[in-house]
Design a protein around this motif. Structure first.
Motif, short mmCIF file in Angstrom:
data_model
loop_
_atom_site.label_atom_id
_atom_site.label_comp_id
_atom_site.label_asym_id
_atom_site.label_seq_id
_atom_site.Cartn_x
_atom_site.Cartn_y
_atom_site.Cartn_z
N MET A 194 0.85 -1.19 0.00
CA MET A 194 0.00 0.00 0.00
C MET A 194 0.89 1.24 0.00
SD MET A 194 -3.18 1.02 0.01
CE MET A 194 -4.32 -0.12 0.74
N ILE A 195 0.67 2.10 -0.96
CA ILE A 195 1.46 3.31 -1.10
C ILE A 195 0.97 4.38 -0.13
CG2 ILE A 195 2.10 5.18 -2.66
CD1 ILE A 195 1.77 3.10 -4.94
N GLU A 196 1.92 4.96 0.59
CA GLU A 196 1.62 6.07 1.49
C GLU A 196 2.81 7.02 1.45
OE1 GLU A 196 -0.34 5.59 5.50
OE2 GLU A 196 1.66 6.25 6.13
N ILE A 197 2.52 8.30 1.31
CA ILE A 197 3.57 9.32 1.28
C ILE A 197 3.31 10.28 2.43
CG2 ILE A 197 4.57 11.22 -0.03
CD1 ILE A 197 3.54 9.75 -2.58
N ARG A 198 4.36 10.54 3.20
CA ARG A 198 4.25 11.51 4.30
C ARG A 198 5.05 12.75 3.95
NH1 ARG A 198 2.56 9.60 9.58
NH2 ARG A 198 1.74 7.51 9.28
N THR A 199 4.44 13.88 4.21
CA THR A 199 5.11 15.17 4.09
C THR A 199 5.15 15.75 5.50
OG1 THR A 199 3.13 16.54 3.78
CG2 THR A 199 4.04 15.45 1.80
N PRO A 200 5.72 16.92 5.71
CA PRO A 200 5.75 17.46 7.07
C PRO A 200 4.37 17.59 7.72
CG PRO A 200 7.32 18.63 5.71
CD PRO A 200 6.55 17.72 4.78
N ARG A 201 3.31 17.82 6.91
CA ARG A 201 1.99 18.04 7.51
C ARG A 201 0.90 17.12 6.99
NH1 ARG A 201 0.62 24.00 6.32
NH2 ARG A 201 1.30 23.35 4.26
N LEU A 202 1.22 16.27 6.02
CA LEU A 202 0.17 15.50 5.33
C LEU A 202 0.54 14.03 5.17
CD1 LEU A 202 -0.34 18.01 2.37
CD2 LEU A 202 -1.72 17.87 4.46
N ILE A 203 -0.48 13.23 4.99
CA ILE A 203 -0.33 11.84 4.56
C ILE A 203 -1.11 11.72 3.25
CG2 ILE A 203 -0.80 9.42 5.03
CD1 ILE A 203 -0.77 10.13 8.03
N LEU A 204 -0.44 11.27 2.21
CA LEU A 204 -1.11 10.96 0.94
C LEU A 204 -1.24 9.45 0.90
CD1 LEU A 204 0.95 13.22 -1.52
CD2 LEU A 204 -0.91 13.86 0.01
N ARG A 205 -2.45 8.96 0.73
CA ARG A 205 -2.69 7.52 0.84
C ARG A 205 -3.84 7.11 -0.06
NH1 ARG A 205 -7.41 7.50 3.29
NH2 ARG A 205 -7.90 9.00 4.92
N ARG A 206 -4.02 5.80 -0.20
CA ARG A 206 -5.15 5.25 -0.93
C ARG A 206 -6.43 5.50 -0.11
NH1 ARG A 206 -3.35 1.11 -4.70
NH2 ARG A 206 -5.55 0.83 -5.19
N TRP A 207 -7.55 5.28 -0.75
CA TRP A 207 -8.85 5.62 -0.18
C TRP A 207 -9.36 4.56 0.79
CZ3 TRP A 207 -10.63 10.40 -0.91
CH2 TRP A 207 -9.99 11.14 -1.90
N HIS A 208 -9.99 5.03 1.88
CA HIS A 208 -10.62 4.17 2.89
C HIS A 208 -12.13 4.38 2.81
CE1 HIS A 208 -6.78 4.81 5.52
NE2 HIS A 208 -6.55 3.98 4.53
N ASP A 209 -12.89 3.41 3.29
CA ASP A 209 -14.35 3.53 3.29
C ASP A 209 -14.84 4.77 4.04
OD1 ASP A 209 -14.57 1.22 1.79
OD2 ASP A 209 -14.98 -0.07 3.53
N ASP A 210 -14.15 5.11 5.13
CA ASP A 210 -14.62 6.26 5.93
C ASP A 210 -14.24 7.61 5.32
OD1 ASP A 210 -11.92 6.00 6.53
OD2 ASP A 210 -12.19 6.07 8.70
N TYR A 227 -1.29 23.62 1.70
CA TYR A 227 -1.48 22.17 1.62
C TYR A 227 -1.50 21.66 0.19
CZ TYR A 227 -2.92 22.21 6.58
OH TYR A 227 -2.97 22.35 7.93
N ALA A 228 -2.15 22.38 -0.73
CA ALA A 228 -2.22 21.92 -2.12
C ALA A 228 -0.82 21.85 -2.73
CB ALA A 228 -3.12 22.83 -2.96
N SER A 229 -0.01 22.88 -2.50
CA SER A 229 1.36 22.87 -3.03
C SER A 229 2.19 21.75 -2.42
CB SER A 229 2.03 24.22 -2.78
OG SER A 229 1.37 25.24 -3.49
N GLU A 230 2.06 21.56 -1.12
CA GLU A 230 2.81 20.51 -0.42
C GLU A 230 2.43 19.12 -0.95
OE1 GLU A 230 3.18 18.93 4.19
OE2 GLU A 230 2.83 21.07 3.84
N ALA A 231 1.13 18.89 -1.11
CA ALA A 231 0.65 17.59 -1.59
C ALA A 231 1.04 17.38 -3.05
CB ALA A 231 -0.87 17.51 -1.43
N ALA A 232 0.89 18.41 -3.88
CA ALA A 232 1.23 18.28 -5.30
C ALA A 232 2.73 18.08 -5.49
CB ALA A 232 0.74 19.50 -6.07
N HIS A 233 3.54 18.74 -4.68
CA HIS A 233 5.00 18.56 -4.77
C HIS A 233 5.37 17.11 -4.44
CE1 HIS A 233 9.29 18.99 -3.81
NE2 HIS A 233 9.25 20.01 -4.66
N ALA A 234 4.77 16.56 -3.40
CA ALA A 234 5.04 15.15 -3.04
C ALA A 234 4.57 14.22 -4.16
CB ALA A 234 4.35 14.81 -1.72
#
Length: 177
Positions: A1-17, A109-116
Motif C-alpha cells: 500500500m502506497i503512502e507518502i508523508r510530508t511534514p503536515r500531510l499523509i497521501l494515501r489510498r482511499w478508505h471507506d470512511d 497544503y495543495a502545493s505541499e501535496a502536489a509537490h510530493a
C-alpha cells in the motif's frame, strides 16, 4: 500500500470512511466551481469517483490520493496523478491534480501535496513529463502549477463544456525535488 508523508500531510489510498468527508467537500459550490462543469456532487457520485480512482490505481499504477492532515487525521481533499482522457489532444500525458476543502485553502497544503505527488511521479513511477490542466481564471491552481515549476504549454477549450483551459507542463528532469 502506497503512502507518502510530508511534514503536515499523509497521501494515501482511499478508505471507506473517506466517503462522507469527501462528499462534503464535493457538495461545496465554492470548491467545485473549477471542477468539470462546476456542478456539486453528492454521496453517490463521490462513491463512484473513489471507485474510479481506485481502478485507475490498479490499471495504471498511479491515481488520486486521499490527503489527510497528519496532526488531526482529517480528510482535507485529494491530489495525485491521472490520465486526462477528457482532453485527447494531450494524450498520452499524465496529469497532476488537486482538490481541497475550502477550510484548508491558503495554508500551502495543495502545493505541499502536489509537490510530493511530483516526487512520486519522478522517483517511484519513472514518468518524464507531467501536465496540469486548469480552467482559466482559477488563480489558486495556476499558482500551485507555478510553484511546481510548471510552465504554460498552451491554451485550449474543454471539448465537452466549452470553457477555456490552460495546460501547463514540466519535464521532470527539471523538477526540483
Amino acid at each position: 500500500m502506497i503512502e507518502i508523508r510530508t511534514p503536515r500531510l499523509i497521501l494515501r489510498r482511499w478508505h471507506d470512511d473517506d466517503l462522507v468527508p469527501l462528499a462534503d467537500i464535493n457538495a461545496d459550490p465554492q470548491v467545485m466551481r473549477w471542477v468539470d462543469d462546476g456542478s456539486t456532487r453528492g454521496l453517490e457520485r463521490t462513491a463512484q469517483d473513489i471507485e474510479d480512482w481506485e481502478e485507475e490505481w490498479d490499471e495504471e499504477g498511479f491515481g488520486l490520493f486521499a490527503v489527510e492532515l497528519l496532526a488531526s487525521g482529517e480528510l482535507a481533499g485529494l491530489t495525485g496523478l491521472y490520465v486526462p482522457a477528457f482532453l485527447p489532444e494531450v494524450l498520452p500525458a499524465v496529469a497532476v491534480g488537486w482538490r481541497l476543502g475550502s477550510q484548508y485553502w491558503g495554508q500551502g497544503y495543495a502545493s505541499e501535496a502536489a509537490h510530493a505527488t511530483m516526487e512520486f511521479a519522478l522517483q517511484d513511477r519513472g514518468l518524464d513529463r507531467v501536465v496540469s490542466i486548469n480552467r482559466i481564471g482559477d488563480e489558486a491552481s495556476e499558482n500551485v502549477a507555478r510553484k511546481l515549476g510548471m510552465t504554460l504549454d498552451h491554451e485550449t477549450t474543454h471539448p465537452e463544456h466549452g470553457f477555456a483551459l490552460h495546460v501547463h507542463h514540466i519535464d521532470l528532469t527539471e523538477f526540483q525535488a
